[in-house]
Structures are given as structure tokens and as C-alpha cells.
Design a protein around this motif. Structure first.
Motif, PDB file in Angstrom:
ATOM      1  N   GLU A   1       0.830  -1.199   0.000  1.00  0.00           N
ATOM      2  CA  GLU A   1       0.000   0.000   0.000  1.00  0.00           C
ATOM      3  C   GLU A   1       0.870   1.256   0.000  1.00  0.00           C
ATOM      4  O   GLU A   1       0.617   2.210  -0.731  1.00  0.00           O
ATOM      5  CB  GLU A   1      -0.929  -0.007   1.210  1.00  0.00           C
ATOM      6  CG  GLU A   1      -1.888   1.181   1.236  1.00  0.00           C
ATOM      7  CD  GLU A   1      -2.807   1.145   2.451  1.00  0.00           C
ATOM      8  OE1 GLU A   1      -3.529   2.124   2.648  1.00  0.00           O
ATOM      9  OE2 GLU A   1      -2.786   0.137   3.179  1.00  0.00           O
TER      10      GLU A   1
ATOM     11  N   LYS B   1       2.447   1.768  -3.411  1.00  0.00           N
ATOM     12  CA  LYS B   1       1.486   2.271  -4.385  1.00  0.00           C
ATOM     13  C   LYS B   1       1.242   3.769  -4.174  1.00  0.00           C
ATOM     14  O   LYS B   1       1.139   4.536  -5.123  1.00  0.00           O
ATOM     15  CB  LYS B   1       0.178   1.485  -4.295  1.00  0.00           C
ATOM     16  CG  LYS B   1      -0.779   1.747  -5.451  1.00  0.00           C
ATOM     17  CD  LYS B   1      -1.940   0.781  -5.417  1.00  0.00           C
ATOM     18  CE  LYS B   1      -2.900   1.022  -6.580  1.00  0.00           C
ATOM     19  NZ  LYS B   1      -2.293   0.753  -7.884  1.00  0.00           N
ATOM     20  N   LYS B   2       1.168   4.196  -2.947  1.00  0.00           N
ATOM     21  CA  LYS B   2       0.996   5.624  -2.658  1.00  0.00           C
ATOM     22  C   LYS B   2       2.172   6.426  -3.209  1.00  0.00           C
ATOM     23  O   LYS B   2       1.995   7.488  -3.784  1.00  0.00           O
ATOM     24  CB  LYS B   2       0.890   5.847  -1.153  1.00  0.00           C
ATOM     25  CG  LYS B   2      -0.487   5.570  -0.552  1.00  0.00           C
ATOM     26  CD  LYS B   2      -0.455   5.883   0.939  1.00  0.00           C
ATOM     27  CE  LYS B   2      -1.807   5.639   1.588  1.00  0.00           C
ATOM     28  NZ  LYS B   2      -1.749   5.924   3.041  1.00  0.00           N
TER      29      LYS B   2
ATOM     30  N   VAL C   1      -4.450   5.742  -3.393  1.00  0.00           N
ATOM     31  CA  VAL C   1      -4.674   4.304  -3.382  1.00  0.00           C
ATOM     32  C   VAL C   1      -6.044   4.017  -3.983  1.00  0.00           C
ATOM     33  O   VAL C   1      -7.074   4.398  -3.431  1.00  0.00           O
ATOM     34  CB  VAL C   1      -4.586   3.737  -1.945  1.00  0.00           C
ATOM     35  CG1 VAL C   1      -4.879   2.240  -1.950  1.00  0.00           C
ATOM     36  CG2 VAL C   1      -3.209   4.003  -1.352  1.00  0.00           C
TER      37      VAL C   1
ATOM     38  N   LYS D   1      -7.010  -1.067  -1.971  1.00  0.00           N
ATOM     39  CA  LYS D   1      -6.179  -1.316  -0.803  1.00  0.00           C
ATOM     40  C   LYS D   1      -5.573  -2.717  -0.888  1.00  0.00           C
ATOM     41  O   LYS D   1      -6.277  -3.713  -0.910  1.00  0.00           O
ATOM     42  CB  LYS D   1      -6.983  -1.180   0.485  1.00  0.00           C
ATOM     43  CG  LYS D   1      -6.116  -1.287   1.731  1.00  0.00           C
ATOM     44  CD  LYS D   1      -6.917  -1.028   2.990  1.00  0.00           C
ATOM     45  CE  LYS D   1      -6.018  -1.108   4.218  1.00  0.00           C
ATOM     46  NZ  LYS D   1      -6.767  -0.854   5.457  1.00  0.00           N
TER      47      LYS D   1
ATOM     48  N   THR E   1      -2.595  -5.003   0.969  1.00  0.00           N
ATOM     49  CA  THR E   1      -1.768  -4.955   2.172  1.00  0.00           C
ATOM     50  C   THR E   1      -0.681  -6.020   2.197  1.00  0.00           C
ATOM     51  O   THR E   1       0.067  -6.109   3.154  1.00  0.00           O
ATOM     52  CB  THR E   1      -2.641  -5.137   3.421  1.00  0.00           C
ATOM     53  OG1 THR E   1      -3.372  -6.365   3.306  1.00  0.00           O
ATOM     54  CG2 THR E   1      -3.622  -3.988   3.562  1.00  0.00           C
TER      55      THR E   1
END
Length: 247
Positions: A6, A9-10, A16, A19, A21
């Protein structure tokens, strides 16, 4: 890969959309297997965690590794400090190797599972594994975990530099030219050959180890690219063993 998926990706797109994880193996099942050629291109994947032990679907706990189920070729890659946890068919690089070739790989880390657990491949059905350095590779298993692969047919040319192996260093007559440094701990070493610890990280010495045909078991700058994969082992400026391109 020490950040969560996550967070990564940010950092790429600033937001995002979905989501995520955790990192899931590439190629999860036999009908969705990895079947291409993965060119490591001398790069390093560091600090990757793949933990499938808490999956709700029990089948998702099997075929666990960077590649879960593979029919493809994987070469020229350094996998550093990986943590892989699953149930059955659990490997540092591949959970289940149906076919394909794996070569010129450096791998270190911890692999945990119940059955068919291996440092490179959890269960190896077909294909080859050649020219591998397992550096500080530690395998834990509730049953037995083998240093290279469970069911080690066509494994030829591996150096285990350090580790605590709850299983075999060598799969007897099914694999050949498996060497380990003095200090590696295992339940049994089978027909693997011990190397004095003074030769740790010594590519000059490693390059002198030959198979029955007189070819080097580990390809270095000194030996050249005998198997034609495009990669050999060399040193960086800090004298660490790395993968190099060989044109």
C-alpha cells in the motif's frame, strides 16, 4: 520491498485505488502459472515478505514463493533477506516448479512451511536448477525442508554459504555438485561436499569446482557464461558477490 504494498502504491501515484496490504506470489495455481522468462537483469529484490499462513482459503496457503507455480525460466537475480511462509510447496524463489530452468541466482532469507519446503524451490517436478549461491539461507519446517528443493532432480551446481537447514543439503543421487561451507547446520548432508570456511565468498575458489564434464558448477567472470544465460557471478566495489551481465 521493506515497505508495505500500500505504501509503495501511494509513493507511485499519490493515491490508493485499491487497498492491497500484502504481496502475493506470481502465478498462484497450475492453470494460472508463471510461464514466461523472468530476466533478473542483475537487479536485487530486498526485504520481501510473503506470508500466506493466515489466508482464509486453505488452498491459498500452498504454492508459495516469489513465484507460486512456475513453468517458466528465471535467471540473473539476487533475492536478499526474503521471508516466505506457507503450508505446502513453499520455496524462496518458486513454490512449485513444474518445468523451466532456474540459474544464476543469489538468495538469502528464511523459508517456513510444513511439507515440500526448499531454499530455491518448494517442490521440483521438472526443469533444472543450476549455478546458485545460497547466502545465509535459513530454512525452517514443521516436517523437513531441503536446502535447494524437495525432490531435487536435475539440481546441479549449488553453494550453500551459511544457514540452519532442517532437512537435507543434497537430494542424494537426484542432484549433484552441491557444496556447503563449514558451519552450515543441517539434519543430514547426504552426498554434499564440505568446503573450508576460509573459502567463504571466494569466487576464485568457487570457479575451480567442476562437474563431471569439466564445466564450472558456478559461472564467474573467470569461467565465462558457459550455459549461455547471459549472466555470471562477480564482485561489487565492496567485495560482495553480485550477478553480472555477460554479453
Amino acid at each position: 520491498m521493506s515497505k508495505s504494498v500500500e505504501e509503495i502504491k501511494k509513493s507511485c501515484d499519490g493515491k490508493v485505488k485499491t487497498k492491497i496490504t500484502k504481496f502475493y506470489p506470481i502465478g498462484r495455481t497450475s492453470n494460472k502459472s508463471f510461464s514466461g522468462t523472468f530476466e533478473g537483469n542483475t537487479k536485487t529484490i530486498s526485504n520481501l515478505t510473503i506470508d500466506m499462513t493466515n489466508e482464509t482459503n486453505s488452498s491459498d496457503k500452498n504454492y508459495v514463493g516469489l513465484f507460486g507455480y512456475s513453468n517458466g525460466n528465471i535467471k540473473g537475480l539476487n533475492v536478499k533477506d526474503i521471508l516466505v511462509k506457507g503450508q505446502n510447496n513453499v520455496g524462496g524463489l518458486v513454490g512449485y516448479q513444474d518445468k523451466g530452468n532456474i540459474s544464476e541466482i543469489i538468495l538469502s532469507g528464511t523459508i517456513e512451511g510444513n511439507n515440500d519446503v526448499g531454499g530455491i524451490t518448494g517442490y521440483k517436478k521438472n526443469g533444472t536448477i543450476k549455478s546458485i549461491i545460497l547466502n545465509e539461507n535459513i530454512i525452517h519446517s514443521n516436517n523437513y525442508g531441503d536446502a535447494v528443493a524437495s525432490n531435487g532432480y536435475n539440481v546441479d551446481g549449488v553453494i550453500i554459504e551459511s544457514g540452519n537447514i532442517q532437512g537435507a543439503l543434497n537430494m542424494g543421487p537426484y542432484s549433484s555438485n552441491i557444496y556447503y561451507l563449514d558451519g552450515v547446520i543441517s539434519i543430514y548432508d547426504s552426498s554434499a561436499t564440505k568446503i573450508d570456511k576460509q573459502y567463504l565468498h571466494n569466487l576464485s575458489y568457487y570457479s575451480q569446482l567442476k562437474d563431471s564434464s569439466g564445466n564450472p558448477i558456478i559461472e564467474t567472470e573467470a569461467t565465462g557464461d558457459v550455459n549461455g544465460t547471459g549472466y555470471v557471478f562477480g564482485y561489487d566495489s565492496n567485495n560482495n558477490i553480485i550477478i553480472e551481465r555477460k554479453n
